[in-house]
Design a protein around this motif. Structure first.
Motif, PDB file in Angstrom:
ATOM      1  N   ALA A 241      45.857  40.774  29.193  1.00  0.00           N
ATOM      2  CA  ALA A 241      44.515  40.495  29.129  1.00  0.00           C
ATOM      3  C   ALA A 241      43.704  42.012  28.801  1.00  0.00           C
TER       4      ALA A 241
ATOM      5  N   LEU B 218      41.748  35.729  25.814  1.00  0.00           N
ATOM      6  CA  LEU B 218      41.722  36.965  26.798  1.00  0.00           C
ATOM      7  C   LEU B 218      42.707  37.999  26.422  1.00  0.00           C
ATOM      8  N   LEU B 219      43.814  37.171  25.404  1.00  0.00           N
ATOM      9  CA  LEU B 219      45.021  38.185  25.177  1.00  0.00           C
ATOM     10  C   LEU B 219      44.714  38.738  23.610  1.00  0.00           C
TER      11      LEU B 219
ATOM     12  N   TYR C 252      35.582  40.509  30.492  1.00  0.00           N
ATOM     13  CA  TYR C 252      36.541  39.886  29.781  1.00  0.00           C
ATOM     14  C   TYR C 252      36.934  40.835  28.440  1.00  0.00           C
TER      15      TYR C 252
END
Length: 208
Positions: A30, A67-68, A179
């Protein structure tokens, strides 16, 4: 306990420090993992708690989540917004808790802890009470010593957690939530918005 390095798990680390034998931090690709891990290391160092860091790079390789996918993929807005569903990393907590349970049994420990909370329930299925209850039964049934899953913040809000952190003197400048994973909190993604609201509600000067 599972320790990300964010507000919730860091508060739990200090709140239950006397009973925590080891903390486990996971890197799953992440955007914010690197910054969170730095915070996890520092807080464990201050408390004298062993930290194990585990690479789950297969998640970043095979799973789908904003998130990735880099900072630009992160939606902005509140967790209540439908677009925040893109930040779900499929079954992330199930995977992490399975690994943590294996470590606990290998070391003869009695329980695994996780800092999910009420604000996560709307978006993240693996933070909801029914998941925690089911996972707890699975961990207990799947270990010789019947390891317990403890999630004492499940029905608390993030503001409640921030208030508890303020009571026990948690330094939230040593936590990270954004994030997007930048040098400073962006202030616009769901977790930044939630962090700011919680800090304000707890009487803490917000940092994002």
């Amino acid at each position: 306990m599972v320790l990300s390095g964010g507000m919730d798990s860091t508060t739990m680390l200090y709140d239950y420090a006397d009973s925590i034998a080891v903390a486990v931090n996971f890197n799953y690709g992440a955007n914010h993992n690197y910054r969170e891990a730095e915070c996890a290391r520092e807080n464990c160092r201050r408390l004298g708690i062993e930290l194990i860091e585990i690479d789950l790079e297969f998640i970043g390789r095979y799973f789908e989540s904003s998130l990735l996918s880099g900072a630009d993929a992160i939606p902005e807005g509140h967790y209540a917004d439908e677009n925040m569903r893109s930040t779900v990393v499929p079954f992330r907590n199930g995977i992490m808790l399975s690994v943590a349970a294996g470590i606990a049994e290998s070391r003869g420990l009695k329980a695994v802890m996780i800092a999910n909370h009420g604000g996560d329930h709307a978006i993240y299925p693996d933070c909801r009470p029914e998941f925690i209850e089911s996972m707890g039964r699975a961990i207990g049934a799947g270990t010789y010593d019947g390891i317990e899953l403890r999630a004492p913040y499940t029905h608390m809000s993030k503001a409640d957690i921030a208030r508890r952190g303020a009571e026990i003197g948690v330094d939230y400048s040593l936590t990270y939530s954004c994030y997007k994973g930048g040098e400073t909190h962006c202030g616009r993604c769901g977790t930044c918005v939630e962090r700011r609201e919680a800090m304000i509600a707890a009487g803490i000067e917000p940092d994002c």
